[in-house]
Design an enzyme around this catalytic site. Structure first.
Site, PDB file in Angstrom:
ATOM      1  N   SER A 243      19.903  54.006  85.784  1.00 47.35           N
ATOM      2  CA  SER A 243      18.497  53.631  85.828  1.00 47.35           C
ATOM      3  C   SER A 243      18.075  53.414  87.287  1.00 47.35           C
ATOM      4  O   SER A 243      18.238  54.304  88.114  1.00 47.35           O
ATOM      5  CB  SER A 243      18.280  52.398  84.949  1.00 47.35           C
ATOM      6  OG  SER A 243      16.933  52.216  84.641  1.00 47.35           O
TER       7      SER A 243
ATOM      8  N   ASP B 268      15.098  59.861  76.702  1.00 46.68           N
ATOM      9  CA  ASP B 268      15.091  58.588  77.433  1.00 46.68           C
ATOM     10  C   ASP B 268      13.662  58.062  77.562  1.00 46.68           C
ATOM     11  O   ASP B 268      12.794  58.734  78.102  1.00 46.68           O
ATOM     12  CB  ASP B 268      15.701  58.778  78.818  1.00 46.68           C
ATOM     13  CG  ASP B 268      16.096  57.475  79.472  1.00 46.68           C
ATOM     14  OD1 ASP B 268      15.289  56.522  79.445  1.00 46.68           O
ATOM     15  OD2 ASP B 268      17.201  57.406  80.025  1.00 46.68           O
TER      16      ASP B 268
ATOM     17  N   HIS C 240      18.191  54.959  76.406  1.00 45.76           N
ATOM     18  CA  HIS C 240      18.170  54.894  77.871  1.00 45.76           C
ATOM     19  C   HIS C 240      19.575  55.144  78.406  1.00 45.76           C
ATOM     20  O   HIS C 240      20.478  54.328  78.251  1.00 45.76           O
ATOM     21  CB  HIS C 240      17.672  53.512  78.286  1.00 45.76           C
ATOM     22  CG  HIS C 240      17.423  53.360  79.746  1.00 45.76           C
ATOM     23  ND1 HIS C 240      16.882  54.344  80.538  1.00 45.76           N
ATOM     24  CD2 HIS C 240      17.635  52.301  80.579  1.00 45.76           C
ATOM     25  CE1 HIS C 240      16.761  53.914  81.771  1.00 45.76           C
ATOM     26  NE2 HIS C 240      17.229  52.668  81.829  1.00 45.76           N
TER      27      HIS C 240
END
Length: 517
Positions: free
Chosen positions: A230, A456, A486
């Site tokens: 991320s 995602d 995610h």
């Protein structure tokens, strides 16, 4: 109200523990002086204690499966990298030493799990078993970046004030609500400046990247071997730009688009979370048994929209004495969409909310905001806002957001307004933003494995390809995972994990444009 990038982080382990109950550290801090050479400092590792409140609280990490203890240490770093001989801060580190034969050890593998603002010291042991294979050849290492957890944490509002702050209406419908939103944002930002004025100018991603290069040297590694997830992919990209010759084997998973402004990122997230909601609704009605929250996918989404509209008018009981507001429900739904494993909790939470019980959605919302069962907040929101506002140059006022609302609502009837209004979070921030978007160009760096997930919600798939292009020719190697949630590696997809293991453990770069499903 969270900054748009706030939705990059997901504290799902704590959420699972809290929901299961409902439905059935180490040192850091400031150092004013440094008596030695920062680059030659020795780390004093010891068994980890319990996490601090800023890290999320809880118990000391359990021993590793082989009985080894997690070890913690503090690394000194310059407070101001433009004046490295001046005051220092302490950065909290955690590690699990390599479990394999010493002659097979490659070095340290440094993790950043995202946020920005997530504590690596608490997250790595929570997910440590997922990386057991990587531990056979690496010391697994993570850290609380500057401003986070125990690493001179940014402090803004106290726990009671945060309870009130997160109850506010984050999608204002009239001038009075807009005025209240701006006033609450100004109060939050003023508290950050009052309580953390010293650290606020020094929490940019470029500062954290320089910290990682110091960490590499202090850990004794010639190259930085890295696993960024991320926001950790943005941090890794900035590191590669600043230190291309120091990059070792690196993996970027759940990739932030480095070419976008904060507005473009927010709009992309609106589309991403809407896609995830569409997929959740389709999945629910495709089950052999009846979907308890709608007869068709469109019905599921229509009922959610009605719920949020009703909550805007009249909240329902949540976790006493707090009520489930429209904003809290919106955040709870978003949190559940981070992982397909949490879709069952979303179904349960919606079903209960339709019956007037908001507890499950509030647990999910609390997790997004870093609140534990004891009512204590980690500093993830404060750190997230501080880092994003220090990084992002654009500032948006209410008039600008109002003009953009139709575009955001077209992108997502459910999440559009929420993400559009979050753009006002940096408007009066006391530190100027650094740039429109990060520079991740890294000519001369070795291959970096860049993994994009087509489903995602928080870091939409298109960002992976743009990261590859921005890193430059011969650097980024893209792998596509056709999945949900995610990130990709923690989906347990064998194809993805084999590619990651092949590269990190054996140096085998997968073929460009590999697709896993």
């Amino acid at each position: 109200m969270p900054n748009p990038s706030r939705l990059r982080a997901a504290a799902l382990t704590a959420t699972a523990v809290a929901l299961s109950a409902l439905l059935a550290g180490c040192g850091g801090g400031s150092q004013e002086d440094d008596d030695g050479d920062l680059w030659g400092q020795e780390l004093h590792w010891k068994d980890c204690g319990a996490p601090s409140e800023a890290e999320g609280g809880g118990s000391a990490p359990s021993p590793l499966p082989d009985g080894d203890a997690w070890q913690c240490a503090t690394m000194k770093a310059p407070l101001d990298w433009d004046a490295p001989e001046g005051a220092t801060i302490g950065l909290a580190l955690i590690r699990a030493e390599a479990s394999g034969a010493p002659d097979r050890r490659i070095g340290s593998l440094v993790f950043n799990f995202g946020g920005p603002g997530g504590s690596g010291v608490t997250t790595l042991p929570a997910f440590g078993q997922d990386y057991a294979k990587l531990r056979t050849r690496y010391d697994l290492v993570s850290f609380d970046p500057r401003g986070v957890g125990r690493s001179d944490p940014v402090e803004c509002l106290d726990d009671e004030q945060l309870d009130t702050y997160f109850q506010q209406d984050a999608t204002p419908d009239d001038q009075a609500e807009r005025t209240a939103l701006v006033a609450n944002t100004e109060k939050f930002n003023a508290a950050c400046e009052k309580n953390s004025k010293k650290i606020l100018p020094h929490v940019r991603t470029t500062d954290a990247a320089r910290d990682m290069d110091l960490m590499r040297q202090v850990l004794g590694d010639e190259k930085l071997h890295y696993f960024g997830i991320s926001y950790g992919t943005e941090l890794g990209g900035v590191y590669a730009h600043l230190f291309p010759k120091h990059v070792g084997r690196a993996v970027f998973d759940a990739v932030v688009d480095p070419t976008q402004t904060s507005e473009q990122s927010s709009l992309g997230q609106a589309k991403g979370f809407q896609l995830a909601l569409d997929n959740f609704a389709e999945d629910c009605v495709s089950k052999t048994e009846d979907c308890p929250v709608g007869d068709t996918a469109e019905d599921v989404k229509a009922r959610i929209a009605r719920l949020l509209k009703d909550l805007d008018r009249k909240p329902i009981p949540g976790i006493f004495p707090r009520e489930l507001t429209e904003t809290a429900a919106n955040g709870g739904i978003a949190q559940a969409l981070y992982s397909k494993d949490f879709w069952e909790y979303l179904t349960e939470g919606l079903e209960q909310a339709y019956d007037g019980d908001g507890r499950v959605l509030m647990v999910l919302s609390d997790s997004l905001n870093g609140r534990n069962e004891d009512g204590e907040y980690s500093n993830i929101t404060a750190a997230n806002v501080a880092i994003n506002c220090a990084d992002d140059k654009p500032r948006y006022d209410t008039a600008y957001v109002q003009g953009k609302l139709p575009q955001f609502r077209d992108a997502s009837p459910l999440f559009g307004a929420y993400l559009a209004w979050s753009m006002v979070g940096c408007t009066d921030w006391p530190v100027a933003g650094a740039a429109d978007h990060p520079d991740v160009s890294a000519p001369g760096a070795p291959p970096i494995l860049v993994i994009g997930n087509t489903g995602d919600p928080a870091t939409p798939y298109e960002g992976a390809g743009r990261m590859v292009d921005a890193l430059g020719k011969g650097v980024g190697v893209e792998l596509t995972y056709k999945g949900q949630g995610h990130g990709s590696y923690d989906s347990k997809n064998r194809c993805v994990q084999n590619a990651v293991h092949g590269y990190l453990l054996d140096g085998k770069v997968p073929a460009a444009d590999t697709v896993c499903s």
